[in-house]
Design an enzyme around this catalytic site. Structure first.
Site, short mmCIF file in Angstrom:
data_model
loop_
_atom_site.label_atom_id
_atom_site.label_comp_id
_atom_site.label_asym_id
_atom_site.label_seq_id
_atom_site.Cartn_x
_atom_site.Cartn_y
_atom_site.Cartn_z
N SER A 1 1.16 -1.34 0.10
CA SER A 1 -0.27 -0.31 0.17
C SER A 1 1.00 1.13 0.25
O SER A 1 2.22 0.89 0.11
CB SER A 1 -0.98 -0.11 1.09
N GLU B 1 1.39 5.47 0.33
CA GLU B 1 0.75 6.38 1.47
C GLU B 1 0.61 8.10 0.75
O GLU B 1 2.30 8.15 0.63
CB GLU B 1 1.64 6.47 3.17
N ASP C 1 -0.70 14.96 16.26
CA ASP C 1 -0.16 16.03 17.16
C ASP C 1 -0.83 17.04 17.52
O ASP C 1 -1.83 17.33 15.83
CB ASP C 1 0.95 16.25 16.63
N PHE D 1 13.33 14.45 9.08
CA PHE D 1 12.04 13.50 10.05
C PHE D 1 12.05 12.58 10.35
O PHE D 1 11.46 12.17 12.10
CB PHE D 1 11.71 12.34 8.32
N HIS E 1 4.13 -0.98 3.59
CA HIS E 1 3.23 0.06 3.32
C HIS E 1 4.62 1.35 3.13
O HIS E 1 5.30 1.88 3.64
CB HIS E 1 2.96 0.98 4.57
#
Length: 277
Positions: A7, A9, A100, A207, A257
Site C-alpha cells: 500500500s 501513503e 499531534d 524526519f 506500506h
C-alpha cells in the site's frame, strides 16, 4: 514476490499545482495495483478537508482510499461528523491515530489516546470501517518506556483495531522483536512495516529526528560521505531499503506500506526491484 499487499501513503496537497503533481504520481503508482492508498491528516485536523478531497478523488478513480483520522484536539462531536463524512464518501478503511497538536493549540480535546479513538469509532460505526493503527518497533519518542509503548499498542488492538502500520525504520530486528513481544501479549493482528525510501540525506535526518526513527550508523556515515551527489544517495538508498524489504517479507511481514512523499519514482523503483522487474 507477491506485491498484492503493498500500500502507499500520500499527504494532502496544499496548492493546485501540488494537487496536479499528486494526480500524475498517483496515476503512475496505480499501475502497480496497490492494495490501497492512504492519505494523512494534519496536526489537529488541519488538513481535514484536503484529506477528504484527496480520498474522494482516489475513490472516484476506482481505488481504495484510506483517510487518516487523528483525534487529539478533537471532540466526540467533531470526530462523529468526520466519520459521517467518510461514510457518505464511501470510505471503508481508516487509519486511526492520536496525532499531534499544532503549535499554539490550546487543549488536548476529549481524546487522550488513539485507543480511545478506536473504541469510539467501533461504538459509533460498528464494523463499518477496517481500522488501522500505528505501531512503533523502535518505541514511540514520547513513550515512558518500551513496555509502556507496547501496552499502548495492545490497548489499541483490544479496542478494536484490525491491523497496524509501523513508523518507518531501517533495522529489521526491531520489527521482528516487536512482533515477538506483541504475540506474547496475545496480539495477533497484521502489522505492516512502514517503508521510507531514501532519496535525500538532509530530509531523512530531519524526519528521523522528529519521529524517533534510528538511522544505523553505517548507513548514516555512508550517506553523509556522498555529500551533494544525489544520484549516489538514491542508488545506495535503493539498495539499503530493498534489502530491508526483502528481509522483512522473508521473515513473515504481511505486506509493506510505502511513504511516497507524493512522488512516484522512489516507490516505483523499490516496487519493481521487489517484483523482480
Amino acid at each position: 514476490m507477491d506485491t498484492s499487499n503493498f500500500s502507499i501513503e500520500f499527504y494532502p496537497p496544499k496548492t493546485a499545482e501540488g494537487a496536479d503533481k499528486l494526480r500524475v504520481a498517483r496515476a503512475k503508482l496505480a499501475g502497480h495495483n496497490p492494495k490501497y492508498f492512504s492519505v494523512t491528516f494534519g496536526a489537529g485536523g488541519s488538513t481535514q478537508q484536503g484529506t477528504l478531497d484527496t480520498v474522494r478523488e482516489i475513490l472516484a478513480e476506482g481505488h481504495v482510499g484510506a483517510p487518516h483520522l487523528s483525534c487529539v484536539g478533537g471532540s466526540r462531536e467533531s470526530v462523529r461528523e468526520v466519520l459521517n463524512q467518510f461514510k457518505l464518501a464511501g470510505v471503508s478503511r481508516i487509519v486511526a491515530l492520536r496525532g499531534d497538536l499544532p503549535s499554539g493549540y490550546g487543549g488536548a480535546g476529549e481524546f487522550r489516546y488513539a485507543s480511545e479513538l478506536v473504541e469510539f469509532i467501533r461504538a459509533e460505526t460498528g464494523d463499518a470501517f477496517h481500522i488501522e493503527v500505528a505501531a512503533y518497533p523502535e518505541v514511540h519518542p514520547q513513550a515512558r518506556s518500551p513496555e509502556d509503548d507496547l501496552q499502548n499498542f495492545a490497548r489499541k488492538v483490544r479496542a478494536g483495531a484490525d491491523a497496524a502500520i509501523t513508523q518507518y525504520f531501517y533495522n529489521a530486528d526491531a520489527y521482528f522483536q516487536f512482533m515477538e513481544q506483541s504475540r506474547r501479549l496475545g496480539i495477533d493482528v497484521p502489522v505492516v512495516p512502514g517503508i521510507m525510501p531514501i532519496t535525500n540525506y538532509t530530509q531523512l535526518m530531519r524526519f528521523s529526528d522528529m519521529c524517533g526513527a534510528e538511522i544505523p550508523r553505517w548507513v548514516r556515515l555512508k550517506l553523509a560521505s556522498f555529500g551533494d551527489d544525489s544520484a549516489s544517495i538514491k542508488a545506495f538508498g535503493l539498495d539499503v531499503v530493498t534489502a530491508l524489504c526483502e528481509r522483512l517479507l522473508a521473515g513473515g511481514a504481511p505486506g509493506l506500506h510505502f511513504y511516497s512523499m507524493n512522488q512516484a519514482g522512489p516507490t516505483t523503483a523499490l516496487w519493481q526491484r521487489l517484483a523482480g522487474k
